[in-house]
Design an enzyme around this catalytic site. Structure first.
Site, mmCIF file in Angstrom:
data_model
loop_
_atom_site.group_PDB
_atom_site.id
_atom_site.type_symbol
_atom_site.label_atom_id
_atom_site.label_comp_id
_atom_site.label_asym_id
_atom_site.label_seq_id
_atom_site.Cartn_x
_atom_site.Cartn_y
_atom_site.Cartn_z
ATOM 1 N N PHE A 150 0.984 -1.216 0.352
ATOM 2 C CA PHE A 150 -0.255 -0.009 0.399
ATOM 3 C C PHE A 150 0.491 1.695 -0.214
ATOM 4 O O PHE A 150 1.566 1.252 1.152
ATOM 5 C CB PHE A 150 -1.028 0.155 1.238
ATOM 6 N N ASP A 235 9.217 2.828 0.644
ATOM 7 C CA ASP A 235 8.321 3.734 1.959
ATOM 8 C C ASP A 235 8.038 3.420 3.224
ATOM 9 O O ASP A 235 6.816 2.482 3.638
ATOM 10 C CB ASP A 235 6.835 3.572 1.104
ATOM 11 N N LYS A 264 2.536 11.789 7.365
ATOM 12 C CA LYS A 264 1.803 10.803 8.087
ATOM 13 C C LYS A 264 2.681 12.049 9.683
ATOM 14 O O LYS A 264 2.141 12.635 9.588
ATOM 15 C CB LYS A 264 1.876 9.152 9.340
HETATM 16 C C1 LIG Z 1 3.017 2.866 3.928
HETATM 17 C C2 LIG Z 1 2.383 3.926 2.928
HETATM 18 N N1 LIG Z 1 2.563 4.714 1.851
HETATM 19 C C3 LIG Z 1 1.684 5.554 1.686
HETATM 20 C C4 LIG Z 1 -0.114 6.295 2.167
HETATM 21 C C5 LIG Z 1 -0.059 7.575 1.837
HETATM 22 O O1 LIG Z 1 -0.192 7.853 2.390
HETATM 23 P P1 LIG Z 1 -1.256 9.202 2.560
HETATM 24 O O2 LIG Z 1 -2.578 9.009 3.528
HETATM 25 O O3 LIG Z 1 -1.024 10.768 3.236
HETATM 26 O O4 LIG Z 1 -1.345 10.086 1.280
HETATM 27 C C6 LIG Z 1 0.267 5.426 2.826
HETATM 28 C C7 LIG Z 1 -1.119 5.302 4.436
HETATM 29 O O5 LIG Z 1 -1.327 4.464 4.754
HETATM 30 C C8 LIG Z 1 0.423 4.476 3.743
HETATM 31 O O6 LIG Z 1 0.697 3.936 4.784
#
Ligand SMILES: Cc1ncc(COP(=O)(O)O)c(C=O)c1O
Length: 462
Positions: A150, A235, A264
């Site tokens: 994700f 990520d 976050k």
């Molecule tokens: C690992 C990871 N990358 C990217 C995102 C996307 O972040 P955002 O919701 O701020 O767009 C999330 C969101 O939960 C995430 O857990």
């Protein structure tokens, strides 16, 4: 005259669900009412939420992981007020931001092998930037990502999403994106061998399902990327900033990615933010001429509130030694859940690092339980987990949810400031609810029958 948001909150508080049903996402209201989470939260302090009647809840979602330092942290509150009271020359655009420079400098201290920072407004927007940077720097089209990944829900990030539910109906997605199983170095090597791959994008610990890398996987992936001249993008939107017990989760395995994505909790949760930390040569290939100084960017990125919030949050995380705290309390909780797993057949596995913990449930062996499990799972895969989350909420004031769609793992993602007594609260509540779930017939399984009825009704209404 000042606009009084708190007075509006109080005045229209009772209308919240009606307003959302009318003007926003009504399905969310249906979900909340069905599972009984519609308690009208009215305050948040630290790791706790307070409902309309003043009841205190321990929040194990922390706003999907944004409130690592807890809600409304006093340092952050003062910092944000201070920015607004200072008449700073915010977002001049034809100038450069001092606060952004200072935040970049401070962030890079945690990844001394990287030299540049690009700021954005969210996790997904930062992933988009990392993808563009990787393509520009390598002049290659391909991107490899993992099953169950994700990375956000905008088109580039969605193209790297390992769950069909998120993708369905939104295709076509970005071309040249290749999925490989997580923890499979041979599949990764096959994917990289074309030498057409700009980047391998990976969460060091997958948030959906709380999947940990096997020993040697991330190091192996880094070596393969080096061998095939592919960039490694970590990520760390969910795992970063102390969550896993280290500032970055990759530190557990001694891996130094080419790009690190953060978001976050970087702003303490109250202001949108995102960041990509990267090597200088990659940055220089993107911004390679004066007329390309704005070839990638976003109007609100580097705004003073976000940058100051980032600096204040780093101060709180570093001074409070929150990464060490996450490691210590995470170990305690993991130990407690492992002991529960030894006693209860419905728990299949317990895993995590720091304060990112998953408890996976699975089909039991004993006949009575198995029949009940099969009945609820036949209606909707993953529905069993609501038999744990709902009683935790209703009877123990713990806010928690499953770690993804259609899976059997419940995820703990609390603020990193939780206390030993919060851990006792968690352990007591889980022990009671999980023990109850092993009693057939019992309250948990009669809730199961109600949920099955709701799920069947909802399906019939579509
Ligand atoms: C690992 C990871 N990358 C990217 C995102 C996307 O972040 P955002 O919701 O701020 O767009 C999330 C969101 O939960 C995430 O857990």
């Amino acid at each position: 005259m000042a606009f009084d948001a708190a007075a509006l909150f109080a005045d229209r508080e009772a209308e919240r669900y009606a307003l959302h049903t009318r003007h926003l996402n009504g399905q969310m209201v249906r979900v909340l009412k069905t599972i009984g989470f519609d308690v009208r939260f009215r305050a948040g302090r630290g790791q706790y939420l307070f409902d309309h009647d003043g009841n205190r809840y321990l929040d194990l979602l922390s706003g999907w992981g944004v409130f690592a330092i807890g809600r409304n942290h006093p340092t952050l509150r003062e910092t944000l007020k201070g920015v607004l009271d200072s008449d700073l020359p915010n977002l001049v655009q034809m100038d450069v931001s001092i606060l952004a420079g200072a935040l970049a400098e401070r962030l890079l201290r945690h990844a001394p092998y990287l030299q540049k920072v690009f700021f954005a407004n969210s996790g997904t927007e930062s992933v988009e930037a990392a993808l563009k940077f990787a393509r520009a720097a390598t002049a290659r089209p391909g991107v490899v990502y993992c099953s169950h990944a994700f990375h956000g829900l905008t088109y580039g990030a969605l193209s790297l999403n390992g769950d069909a539910m998120f993708r369905r109906g939104f295709e076509p997605l970005l071309p040249d994106c290749l999925e490989v199983p997580f923890n499979d170095l041979e599949a990764l090597e096959r994917a990289l061998a074309s030498r057409d791959i700009a980047a391998f994008v990976v969460e060091p610990i997958q948030g959906k399902g709380v999947n940990l890398p096997d020993e040697g996987y991330l190091q192996g992936a880094a070596e393969l990327c080096r061998k095939h001249a592919t960039l490694l993008i970590a990520d760390e939107v969910q795992t970063g900033l102390g969550r896993s017990g280290r500032f970055l989760a990759v530190e557990h395995w001694g891996v130094e990615p080419d790009l690190v994505v953060l978001a976050k909790s970087l702003s303490g949760g109250h202001v949108p933010i995102g960041a990509v930390l990267t090597r200088e040569w990659i940055f220089d290939r993107v911004f390679d001429r004066m007329d390309k100084a704005v070839v990638h960017g976003s109007t609100f990125a580097k705004n003073d509130l976000a940058m100051a919030a980032g600096l204040a949050t780093l101060e709180v995380i570093e001074h409070g030694r929150l990464a060490e705290r996450a490691a210590r309390l995470g170990e305690r909780l993991l130990g407690a859940f492992e002991r529960m797993a030894g006693q209860h057949e419905l728990i299949k596995s317990v895993r995590g690092k720091g304060l990112l913990i998953g408890i996976e449930f699975g089909a039991p062996q004993s006949l009575k339980l198995k029949a009940s499990w099969n009945a609820i799972e036949a209606v909707s895969s993953g529905l069993f987990c609501q038999l744990i989350t709902i009683p935790l909420f209703k009877h123990h004031n713990i806010l928690i949810q499953v770690a993804g769609h259609g899976i059997h793992t419940i995820k703990l993602l609390p603020a990193l400031i939780i206390s030993e007594s919060d851990c006792e609260w968690i352990e007591r509540a889980f022990a009671a609810v999980i023990a109850d779930a092993h009693r057939v017939p019992g309250a948990v399984w009669s809730l199961g029958r109600t949920l099955m009825g709701e799920a069947i009704k909802a399906r019939a209404a579509v």
